[in-house]
Design a protein around this motif. Structure first.
Motif, PDB file in Angstrom:
ATOM      1  N   CYS A 127      37.804  56.132  33.827  1.00 20.68           N
ATOM      2  CA  CYS A 127      37.437  56.982  32.697  1.00 20.68           C
ATOM      3  C   CYS A 127      38.245  56.592  31.464  1.00 20.68           C
ATOM      4  CB  CYS A 127      37.683  58.448  33.049  1.00 20.68           C
ATOM      5  SG  CYS A 127      37.227  59.572  31.736  1.00 20.68           S
ATOM      6  N   GLY A 128      37.703  55.748  30.648  1.00 22.49           N
ATOM      7  CA  GLY A 128      38.423  55.333  29.462  1.00 22.49           C
ATOM      8  C   GLY A 128      37.661  54.275  28.708  1.00 22.49           C
ATOM      9  N   VAL A 129      38.384  53.561  27.859  1.00 26.43           N
ATOM     10  CA  VAL A 129      37.760  52.529  27.044  1.00 26.43           C
ATOM     11  C   VAL A 129      38.686  51.326  26.924  1.00 26.43           C
ATOM     12  CG1 VAL A 129      38.624  53.472  24.842  1.00 26.43           C
ATOM     13  CG2 VAL A 129      36.569  52.055  24.845  1.00 26.43           C
ATOM     14  N   TRP A 130      38.095  50.123  27.014  1.00 27.54           N
ATOM     15  CA  TRP A 130      38.793  48.883  26.714  1.00 27.54           C
ATOM     16  C   TRP A 130      38.463  48.515  25.281  1.00 27.54           C
ATOM     17  CZ3 TRP A 130      42.513  46.636  29.360  1.00 27.54           C
ATOM     18  CH2 TRP A 130      42.589  46.829  30.740  1.00 27.54           C
ATOM     19  N   MET A 131      39.466  48.100  24.527  1.00 30.94           N
ATOM     20  CA  MET A 131      39.263  47.656  23.156  1.00 30.94           C
ATOM     21  C   MET A 131      39.873  46.269  23.004  1.00 30.94           C
ATOM     22  SD  MET A 131      40.106  51.192  21.104  1.00 30.94           S
ATOM     23  CE  MET A 131      41.714  51.394  21.848  1.00 30.94           C
ATOM     24  N   ALA A 132      39.064  45.321  22.523  1.00 37.43           N
ATOM     25  CA  ALA A 132      39.531  43.946  22.319  1.00 37.43           C
ATOM     26  C   ALA A 132      39.976  43.794  20.877  1.00 37.43           C
ATOM     27  CB  ALA A 132      38.415  42.960  22.636  1.00 37.43           C
ATOM     28  N   LYS A 133      41.238  43.396  20.710  1.00 40.24           N
ATOM     29  CA  LYS A 133      41.820  43.183  19.390  1.00 40.24           C
ATOM     30  C   LYS A 133      42.453  41.797  19.369  1.00 40.24           C
ATOM     31  CE  LYS A 133      43.225  47.995  18.658  1.00 40.24           C
ATOM     32  NZ  LYS A 133      44.372  48.863  18.343  1.00 40.24           N
ATOM     33  N   ASN A 162      44.664  40.615  22.319  1.00 44.57           N
ATOM     34  CA  ASN A 162      45.216  41.783  22.978  1.00 44.57           C
ATOM     35  C   ASN A 162      44.072  42.682  23.443  1.00 44.57           C
ATOM     36  OD1 ASN A 162      47.466  43.386  23.790  1.00 44.57           O
ATOM     37  ND2 ASN A 162      47.003  44.772  22.107  1.00 44.57           N
ATOM     38  N   LEU A 163      44.218  43.221  24.636  1.00 50.08           N
ATOM     39  CA  LEU A 163      43.286  44.218  25.151  1.00 50.08           C
ATOM     40  C   LEU A 163      44.056  45.509  25.341  1.00 50.08           C
ATOM     41  CD1 LEU A 163      41.396  42.221  27.915  1.00 50.08           C
ATOM     42  CD2 LEU A 163      40.489  42.971  25.729  1.00 50.08           C
ATOM     43  N   GLU A 210      48.210  41.411  26.915  1.00 51.37           N
ATOM     44  CA  GLU A 210      48.125  40.275  26.006  1.00 51.37           C
ATOM     45  C   GLU A 210      47.339  39.166  26.681  1.00 51.37           C
ATOM     46  OE1 GLU A 210      51.568  38.884  23.993  1.00 51.37           O
ATOM     47  OE2 GLU A 210      52.441  40.884  23.881  1.00 51.37           O
ATOM     48  N   THR A 211      46.585  38.411  25.889  1.00 54.30           N
ATOM     49  CA  THR A 211      45.831  37.283  26.400  1.00 54.30           C
ATOM     50  C   THR A 211      46.236  36.031  25.637  1.00 54.30           C
ATOM     51  OG1 THR A 211      43.998  37.555  24.843  1.00 54.30           O
ATOM     52  CG2 THR A 211      43.850  38.767  26.923  1.00 54.30           C
TER      53      THR A 211
END
Length: 169
Positions: free
Chosen positions: A29-35, A38-39, A53-54
């Motif tokens: 229950c949530g959200v992934w945000m790609a920046k 960085n995720l 970190e990617t």
């Protein structure tokens, strides 16, 4: 980023969502945000934040119902962008070798992913790359593969938690 939690009547605003390139629902229950490189995952139940970190710029993200995390990077390949999967045990990213490439990706309940390449063709991807499906013979002309060219150009794909595959043509 705004969210309508299950059973809610009002939208919830998620703070700190500047520079977001892509979002996807996070399990459970949530959200992934790609920046960029960085995720971030925000859990809607307790508002906790996880940051990963990617080594690549994330252009798309999807999480399978089993928790497998899939991403597309900014590395261009014939057919789209490089496809990566995060190993839950080691926390490292595994880049599927060519010819795996996608323009859109969606994780399936069993940990596999369904994708669309830049030609609008639909592909099923194994977490360990090509040749790992039981029916696969690592032969691109194999007719038993769950790859299919669409009569119409596929533009987007989504896999539901029950395994239903939805394609926008």
């Amino acid at each position: 980023v705004i969210c309508l939690p299950l059973g809610a009547k009002n939208w919830t605003y998620v703070r700190g969502a500047a520079r977001i390139r892509a979002i996807a629902g996070a399990f459970p229950c949530g959200v992934w945000m790609a920046k960029d490189r960085n995720l971030e995952r925000i859990d809607l139940m307790d508002s906790s934040l996880v940051s990963l970190e990617t080594t690549f710029d994330v252009t798309a993200i999807s999480q399978a119902a089993d928790g497998t995390l899939w991403a597309l990077s900014d590395e261009h390949r014939y057919g789209g962008n490089a496809v990566l999967r995060r190993d839950a045990d080691t926390g490292t990213w595994f880049s599927l070798p060519s010819p795996a490439a996608a323009a859109k990706i969606s994780g399936a309940p069993d940990g596999t992913a369904w994708s669309i390449n830049s030609k609008g063709d639909v592909w099923r991807l194994h977490p360990n790359g090509g040749g790992n499906f039981r029916e696969c013979q690592v032969f691109t002309g194999c007719t038993r593969c769950l790859f299919s060219t669409c009569e119409s150009h596929a533009r987007d794909i989504s896999v539901g938690p029950d395994g239903s595959i939805w394609i926008l043509t």
